[in-house]
Write an enzyme that holds these catalytic residues in place. Structure first.
Site, PDB file in Angstrom:
ATOM      1  N   SER A 213     -13.023   7.646  -2.699  1.00 33.70           N
ATOM      2  CA  SER A 213     -11.728   7.541  -3.392  1.00 33.70           C
ATOM      3  C   SER A 213     -11.068   6.231  -2.995  1.00 33.70           C
ATOM      4  O   SER A 213     -11.371   5.648  -1.954  1.00 33.70           O
ATOM      5  CB  SER A 213     -10.817   8.697  -2.984  1.00 33.70           C
ATOM      6  N   ASP A 214     -10.127   5.769  -3.832  1.00 33.06           N
ATOM      7  CA  ASP A 214      -9.255   4.699  -3.365  1.00 33.06           C
ATOM      8  C   ASP A 214      -8.393   5.296  -2.256  1.00 33.06           C
ATOM      9  O   ASP A 214      -8.276   6.513  -2.116  1.00 33.06           O
ATOM     10  CB  ASP A 214      -8.414   4.128  -4.511  1.00 33.06           C
ATOM     11  N   TRP A 215      -7.756   4.427  -1.487  1.00 27.45           N
ATOM     12  CA  TRP A 215      -7.068   4.857  -0.267  1.00 27.45           C
ATOM     13  C   TRP A 215      -5.874   5.773  -0.599  1.00 27.45           C
ATOM     14  O   TRP A 215      -4.874   5.348  -1.150  1.00 27.45           O
ATOM     15  CB  TRP A 215      -6.649   3.638   0.526  1.00 27.45           C
ATOM     16  N   GLY A 216      -6.046   7.046  -0.297  1.00 21.09           N
ATOM     17  CA  GLY A 216      -5.002   8.005  -0.646  1.00 21.09           C
ATOM     18  C   GLY A 216      -5.144   8.499  -2.073  1.00 21.09           C
ATOM     19  O   GLY A 216      -4.239   9.148  -2.591  1.00 21.09           O
ATOM     20  N   GLY A 217      -6.265   8.232  -2.697  1.00 20.40           N
ATOM     21  CA  GLY A 217      -6.448   8.605  -4.103  1.00 20.40           C
ATOM     22  C   GLY A 217      -7.294   9.854  -4.297  1.00 20.40           C
ATOM     23  O   GLY A 217      -7.883  10.028  -5.356  1.00 20.40           O
TER      24      GLY A 217
END
Ligand code: BGC
Length: 870
Positions: free
Chosen positions: A226-230
């Site tokens: 995932s993207d960071w925090g996604g």
């Protein structure tokens, strides 16, 4: 000895350990399992270099040209070579996974991250991304992460926005560069999902795209993170095929996933967990992080970063930075400046970017460079290397900053600048003392020194505070200011959490109960608060900033729901400072006076890493501050306007209402730490510019489809509708001939002239090959890009880039023949669920940009319809 076999490890791992492996352990690294000799993988951003473990102010790294600059070179071989440089760079940061390249589309010039990607055309992006990844992964030591998959064409509401993209546009424009890279002979090892939703589903749990297209159609075997925090769910994202939640500690997985798995409510969960663990283990195995001793595994997260780049790698960075500069106008043939004519003469450097010259855009792609090269200093240095002493003078001419400039040891524009230093340490800018209490009480827990006043503590807090949940710690920053001028000086604060600024013990800025957020700190920092104070030159003032996280209810009310708790949990602060400036008129008058007393004037304007950044988009396409006024005054009032050389520096277009009134203009994308040298190389003719625009340059924002369709930008009720379909960039202008861009995609001039001749067009199997002879018929050595556009004979408006190649440097009078191959697959369109190329006549046009593609054409016939597998 611990096993290196993935199947064996899958049997040995407990359920808890498997779930550990599916989330990061900290901001950049994955979880280790010492018991089984499993180490940890370290990731690092990003497209402009290998930054290492700190977002801001980390160990220096080679800051390479941004994606837009790389794309402007149109050089496959150089971008592949750059991939090799980045592999070496990632290794200096002890990292196995580079979070790059970015291949999102420059759909709207306002988008904050356009500088980071390869422009507006899927074929150019996909081709260059493939070269980048091939170079990066070739040695097997570093993995690429192609990102952000998919539909991340804006920063506005990026965590929640739903991008509604018609299927044809999704396939032909937005998925295509990913598809090209993933189906190539060297696919990236990792894919990063984007934050946004596409057609109603968050990308981390978008099974139709992740499972059906990425895995099944394209056969992607690697790891999806995932993207960071996604990561937006515990179960759905796992079922959709998101293997790794980043960063750690886990937000959606960890205990939550363990509970789901233990409840055993879904029969498929164990199998899906195993499948994702297999991806993580396979990546670990590739990087020799399996089969470690218990101690090695335990220590695998303690990695030493160094900064070391060879001269050969620096030379390539400089070459790409220079080859990415686009010569837009040279009507009076002022360029190149012959250094011999400059001996003992004065060259003026005017404009906000003329001294400073930003190396790149902001956000995750930003890194701490090993050094910076500034336009004016670099110009003098390059002239000196040719044995010529040039006197150069600077005048800022206009103020253009988004926020007050960050504290700096060298102020942004004034030759005699104020200085800041940490107490007792002239080399550092400031000192931070951390306290384990929320109110700066008790003993100092740790002291750090920094050289940047953008202090992001999400990844640089003392170790004892980087635990979950984050303890309520606080900090005090100290710096000693010696102003160089007497007058009213301004200070400012933007912060995540509360902050206050004191000068000599007196409170100047109170920012502890702010009620408005701004774009700073990925849009959850406070609005900038400014305070002014009269200061005397030469005296020393102690500046203190205090900060702590806010826990009051009011603060939680203003934080958007979607804010990643991990990032918002740390207090962070940005400190700005500005000496009293002359008035705008005085600055302009000074600039004109300087230009009039100089032989030539180089005016460097544009944007910088705070105007163009991850986290937010620009609000309008105008040049910020008084820059247009400055140009207007220079053109109207200078004694010799033909001696003005304009350089626009940005990652994306600005409206240039004066473009038709200036005779010499260059577009310099962000060139990294060699940006200044590269510009000087081009100005002085050491390098003949061979950059071509990777985007179409609009005259006016109001010409673009977004201007008349608010739902298509930035959003309507949280949804952005890609109503223009495939008509992105030049495709839009081709379909709307009443509108003319300022410059077409692919446009760019040279100091020399080239002739192009199509010697042959041959059809063979799946491709058509054009033999194009390029001859240098001008007065300078140089490189030319052969661009081939294809379209059905009856539909010239459907032209699109289908092949390109770049010559080596051609000496005056010499020529070369490039065999440029057009794959039929790249001519096909997505129609009713498949890639189709209908029978009929097709035109292949060779030209310098889309607008020139009809001047040299060949027509070829396709006898039968072709359908390509999806
Ligand atoms: C960005 C990514 C980046 C990640 C880690 C995110 O905010 O969107 O591109 O790789 O942070 O820094």
């Amino acid at each position: 000895m611990a096993s290196t076999d993935v199947d064996t490890l899958l049997q040995q791992l407990s359920l808890e350990e498997k779930i550990f492996l599916l989330s990061g352990a900290d901001v950049w690294q994955t979880q280790e399992v010492p018991r089984l000799g499993i180490g940890s993988i370290k990731t690092t951003d990003g497209p402009s270099g290998a930054r290492g473990q700190f977002l801001v102010d980390g160990r220096p790294a080679a800051f390479v040209p941004s994606g837009a600059c790389q794309a402007a070179t149109w050089s496959k071989s150089d971008i592949q070579e750059l991939g090799r440089v980045l592999c070496r760079e990632a290794k200096t940061k002890a990292s196995q996974v580079l979070l790059a390249p970015t291949v999102c589309c420059a759909r709207n010039p306002l988008a904050g991250r356009n500088f980071e990607c390869f422009g507006e055309d899927p074929f150019l992006s996909g081709t260059l991304a493939t070269e980048y990844i091939t170079g990066l992964q070739e040695s097997g030591e570093v993995s690429a992460t192609i990102k952000h998959f998919v539909g991340n064409e804006q920063e506005h509401k990026r965590l929640t926005i739903d991008a509604v993209i018609p299927e044809k546009a999704l396939r032909e424009i937005y998925l295509r560069p990913f598809e090209m890279a993933i189906r190539s002979s060297c696919p990236p090892d990792c894919v990063m999902t984007s934050y946004n939703s596409v057609n109603g589903l968050h990308m981390d749990m978008n099974a139709p795209i992740l499972q059906e297209i990425l895995r099944r159609e394209w056969g992607f075997q690697g790891l999806v993170m995932s993207d960071w925090g996604g990561t937006n769910s515990t179960v759905e994202s796992l079922l959709a095929g998101l293997d790794l939640e980043m960063p750690g500690p886990p937000d959606r997985r960890g205990k939550l996933l363990l509970q789901v798995a233990r409840e055993n409510s879904r029969a498929d969960i164990p199998e899906v967990i195993d499948s994702s663990v297999r991806k993580v283990l396979s990546l670990l195995r590739k990087h020799h992080l399996l089969g470690l001793s218990e101690e090695e595994a335990r220590e695998s997260r303690t990695r030493v970063e160094v900064s070391s780049t060879s001269q050969a790698d620096i030379a390539l960075i400089r070459k790409i930075a220079a080859d990415g500069i686009v010569l837009l106008k040279n009507e009076k043939a002022i360029l190149p400046l012959g250094s011999a004519d400059l001996s003992g003469r004065q060259v003026a450097f005017i404009g906000p970017n003329a001294l400073f010259g930003p190396a790149g855009g902001g956000g995750a792609a930003n890194i701490e460079p090993q050094y910076r090269t500034h336009p004016m200093d670099a110009f003098r240095a390059v002239a000196r290397s040719q044995g010529v002493e040039v006197s150069a003078q600077h005048a800022p001419g206009a103020y253009s900053r988004k926020w007050l400039p960050k504290l700096s040891k060298q102020h942004w524009s004034l030759p005699a600048s104020s200085s800041f230093a940490a107490p007792g340490d002239e080399k550092s800018l400031l000192q931070i003392d951390f306290f384990a209490a929320p109110d700066l009480s008790g003993p100092i827990a740790e002291t750090q020194r920094r050289s940047n006043s953008w202090i992001d503590l999400a990844d640089t807090s003392p170790k004892e505070f980087t635990v979950d949940p984050v303890p309520p710690f606080s900090f005090r920053i100290t710096s000693v200011l010696t102003p160089r001028s007497t007058g009213t000086h301004s200070f400012s604060l933007c912060s995540v959490g509360a902050s206050r600024l004191y000068v000599d013990g007196a409170l100047l800025i109170e920012n502890s109960r702010f009620t408005r957020l701004s774009e700073a700190f990925f849009t959850f920092g406070s609005a900038e608060r400014v305070g002014t104070m009269f200061l005397t030159a030469g005296r020393q003032y102690t500046v203190h900033v205090e900060g702590w996280i806010r826990t009051d209810a009011e603060y939680h009310e203003i934080l958007p729901d979607e804010v990643n708790p991990h990032f918002a949990a740390y207090p962070s602060v940005r400190i700005g400072y500005l000496e009293e400036l002359p008035s705008a008129d005085e600055m302009i008058n000074h600039a004109i006076a300087l230009a009039d007393e100089s032989e030539y004037t180089v005016v460097v304007l544009g944007l910088d890493d705070e105007w163009e950044s991850e986290g937010y988009d620009r609000q309008c396409l105008s040049l910020p501050g008084d820059q247009n006024r400055l140009v207007d005054a220079l053109v109207r009032r200078c004694r010799r306007p033909e001696r003005l050389i304009f350089v626009h520096q940005s990652g994306s277009p600005c409206e240039l209402p004066w473009a038709d009134r200036v005779s010499t203009l260059l577009q310099a994308f962000y060139g990294g730490q060699e940006a200044g040298h590269a510009l000087a190389d081009v100005l002085l003719g050491v390098v003949n510019p061979s950059g071509r625009l990777p985007i179409t340059w609009p005259r006016l924002y109001s010409d673009l489809p977004f201007a008349s369709s608010p739902a298509s930008w930035p959003d309507k009720d949280g949804t952005v509708h890609y109503t223009e379909g495939v008509q992105v960039g030049y495709r839009y202008y081709c379909h709307n001939p009443s509108k003319q861009p300022q410059w077409w995609f692919g446009y760019g001039q040279s100091y020399t002239r080239f002739s192009r001749t199509v010697l042959k067009l041959a059809a063979a199997g799946e491709s058509w090959t054009l033999s194009v002879e390029v001859a240098n018929i001008g007065r300078y050595a140089g490189r030319e890009v052969v661009q081939v556009y294809g379209w059905p004979e009856t539909k010239p408006e459907e032209r699109q880039l289908v092949a390109f190649d770049k010559t080596p440097v051609l000496q005056i009078g010499s020529k070369t023949t490039l065999e440029v191959r057009v794959q039929l697959r790249d001519m096909a369109r997505w129609e009713d669920g498949e890639w189709v190329l209908l029978s009929g006549n097709y035109v292949l046009g060779v030209g310098v940009g889309v607008g020139d593609a009809s001047t040299l054409t060949r027509t070829i016939r396709l006898e039968q319809n072709r359908v390509f597998s999806a």
